[in-house]
Design an enzyme around this catalytic site. Structure first.
Site, PDB file in Angstrom:
ATOM      1  N   SER A 259      -9.813   1.564   3.026  1.00  0.00           N
ATOM      2  CA  SER A 259      -8.926   2.318   2.174  1.00  0.00           C
ATOM      3  C   SER A 259      -7.875   1.509   1.425  1.00  0.00           C
ATOM      4  CB  SER A 259      -8.219   3.369   3.024  1.00  0.00           C
ATOM      5  OG  SER A 259      -7.339   2.744   3.948  1.00  0.00           O
TER       6      SER A 259
ATOM      7  N   SER B 183      -9.887  -0.916   7.162  1.00  0.00           N
ATOM      8  CA  SER B 183      -9.301  -0.664   5.837  1.00  0.00           C
ATOM      9  C   SER B 183      -8.559  -1.834   5.201  1.00  0.00           C
ATOM     10  CB  SER B 183      -8.354   0.535   5.896  1.00  0.00           C
ATOM     11  OG  SER B 183      -9.096   1.724   5.895  1.00  0.00           O
TER      12      SER B 183
ATOM     13  N   LYS C 294       0.845  -1.196   0.000  1.00  0.00           N
ATOM     14  CA  LYS C 294       0.000   0.000   0.000  1.00  0.00           C
ATOM     15  C   LYS C 294       0.884   1.250   0.000  1.00  0.00           C
ATOM     16  CE  LYS C 294      -3.958   1.842   2.690  1.00  0.00           C
ATOM     17  NZ  LYS C 294      -4.814   1.587   3.877  1.00  0.00           N
TER      18      LYS C 294
END
Lengths: 95, 480
Positions: free
Chosen positions: B149, B173, B74
């Protein structure tokens, strides 16, 4: 209820500029969010100790000895502006 | 099956059998990215040139737990010399001068890091649409959101654009996008994985974890990233575990609690049916399942929307245009430079949370909001501890629905509600995993959440592994 001037005050504390539409929109939206948050008051928390971290922690100390650190030029590599090996910012004191 | 569909453990088996070479694996995944990335858009940065250099290291690191395995990270985890933008304009050109601890862990294990995945800006959001750059599309239906997210990481795994990925989870997330994209997502116990080099959102809630194609891979990834790190003062010192030891098809005698207050919430009936049918299967396999009573999840959500923005407003104070990141060109003095840099650099959701966070911490409101939320946090943590005195695990749905359409344009409060099942876990600091448990009538994946006590990752993995065998859906892949 949160008012527009509260949003303006919080934004100023956060050094954040907001435009007119944002101020209006955030006042309304944050009002709704805080309205929801008010349900916290339905719970009795008298005598309850607040939790900051969920794992038990004490002060975390280490020996005061110099360890490897980044060379100056690498620390400065992302700087928007630099001079003489230092970060350069706009003038802080007025003339 | 195609090479890009294989799991970490399958790829490792084929490497050691000599059936595949590391170069073949690398090429298969890079080709896959070439073929589908236009449609899915999982990555902010693909680092194909560096991958070749990493591959050279592979020869010296053949025994590593992830030797030659392509992994995505990420874009809020620092990568030395490689752009780490947090999907924000304010960090659009930022190249960290060091690696996050988890990135070092991946390198030490011999992994090939393929790229940095898209996300909601500073991990604030539930659809990845808050990325300042572009939307990511759900591989199961390109018109749907991948969740967020960590939407880029979940989509990359589901699309075969990597073997596994790292995400971060502050209020769901990792788990919610895992649920939306039909992959396994684990949020470890707070303090189990080092946050050093993770760009901070809400420091008392953030935790890094794996998104994988199956439960076994989740255990392998945990073996790589879990452990004490002196550079993260919240990192917990405890003995390293081998999580693959828990890969057993046995839940007999395991006690599982089903919280009535969670299942009574208003949410998608297909999700509810699918989760309950999976629970029945665990029961038939020998688990003892009982209804339990817990504090209504909406209190945790209310506490979260005080604590998370408060911590975020403090953490994001560092973006001032001086040391790194964007600096506004429209400023005549330093004050204007600060306020305009932040005005131009932050997106809508980030600004909203900075304002909320600053407001609840400001003089006159601190006790009413922030302190109150921290006290409620104690009640929620105690509530989980109470259940775990008698139960091994708690099961809930991961999300109230399957993946929503892109551009749904919900108001913030509605959007926040999509985290209702996942947020209490972060508030309590306990671990939880989302495992695929079925598909709805539109063929979108449904996720089931297994919650364990602090450091109960092993139990979670054991029950999830059993469930995965019972359901037999783990080899289904999105068609692109």
């Amino acid at each position: 209820m949160i008012k527009r001037k509260d949003v303006e005050h919080a934004a100023a504390l956060a050094k954040l500029k907001l435009n007119k539409e944002e101020k209006e929109k955030y006042t309304e939206q944050i009002g709704e969010i805080l309205n929801y948050v008010d349900k916290l008051n339905e719970l009795n928390t008298d005598g309850v100790v607040p939790t900051a971290y969920t794992v038990p922690m004490k002060n975390v100390l280490r020996e005061d000895k110099v360890e490897k650190s980044l060379p100056r030029e690498r620390s400065l590599a992302n700087a928007p502006d630099q001079k003489d090996g230092q970060f350069r910012a706009p003038k802080i004191m007025s003339d | 099956m195609n090479i890009y569909d294989l799991t970490i453990h399958e790829l490792k088996d084929k490497l050691s059998d000599g059936e595949l070479t590391a170069a073949e694996i690398k090429n298969a995944f890079l080709d896959r990215i070439n073929d589908v990335e236009d449609k899915v858009k999982s990555y902010i940065t693909v680092i194909d040139k560096l991958v070749n250099r990493q591959l050279n290291n592979y020869e010296e690191n053949k025994d590593g737990l992830l030797a030659g395995i392509p992994i995505a990270v990420k874009d809020n985890m620092s990568t030395d010399g490689i752009k780490t933008s947090c999907a924000s304009k304010i960090l659009e050109n930022y190249k960290p001068p060091y690696n996050a601890a988890v990135v070092e862990n991946l390198n030490d294990a011999g992994a090939l890091i393929l790229g940095k995945t898209n996300m909601d800006e500073f991990a604030m959001g539930s659809t990845t649409e808050n990325s300042a750059f572009f939307n990511t599309h759900n591989p199961w239906n390109l018109n749907r959101a991948p969740g967020g997210s960590s939407g880029g990481s979940a989509a990359a795994v589901a699309a075969g654009e990597c073997a596994a990925a790292l995400g971060s989870d502050t209020g769901g997330s990792i788990r919610q996008p895992a649920s939306y994209c039909g992959v396994v997502g684990l949020k470890p116990t707070y303090g189990l994985v080092s946050r050093y080099g993770l760009v901070a959102f809400a420091s008392s809630l953030d935790q890094i974890g794996p998104l994988t194609k199956d439960v076994e891979d989740s255990a392998v990834m945990m073996n790589v990233i879990a452990g004490h790190d002196p550079k993260d003062t919240t990192s917990v010192e405890r003995k390293k575990e081998d999580y693959t030891e828990y890969l057993k098809e046995d839940v007999s005698g395991m006690k599982i609690g089903i919280p009535e207050e969670y299942f009574n919430l208003d949410f998608d009936q297909e999700v509810k049916n699918s989760v309950m049918s999976a629970v029945e299967k665990l029961k038939k396999a020998g688990a003892e399942v009982e209804t339990v009573h817990m504090t209504d999840a909406s209190y945790a959500l209310a506490a979260y929307y005080v604590i998370a923005p408060a911590e975020a407003s403090s953490n994001l104070a560092r973006y001032d245009g001086v040391r790194y990141g964007l600096r506004s060109e429209h400023a005549s003095d330093v004050e204007e430079m600060f306020t305009n840099t932040r005005y131009e650099g932050f997106g809508d959701e980030v600004k909203r949370r900075i304002v909320i966070g600053t407001y609840v911490l400001s003089s006159g409101y601190y006790d009413a909001y922030y302190l109150k939320a921290q006290k409620v946090r104690t009640l929620i943590k105690d509530d989980f501890d109470r259940i775990f005195n008698d139960f091994d695990l708690i099961i809930t749905p991961t999300a109230p629905s399957t993946a929503i359409e892109l551009d749904s344009k919900s108001d913030p409060l509605t959007m926040y509600h999509s985290d209702i099942f996942t947020v209490p876990v972060n508030i309590a600091g306990v671990p939880a995993m989302s495992v695929p448990c079925g598909f709805d009538s539109s063929n979108m994946p449904i996720g089931l959440q297994l919650i364990g006590p602090h450091f109960g990752e092993g139990k979670i993995i054991q029950a999830a592994y059993t469930l995965e065998k019972l359901l037999n859906i783990k080899d289904r892949r999105a068609e692109l």
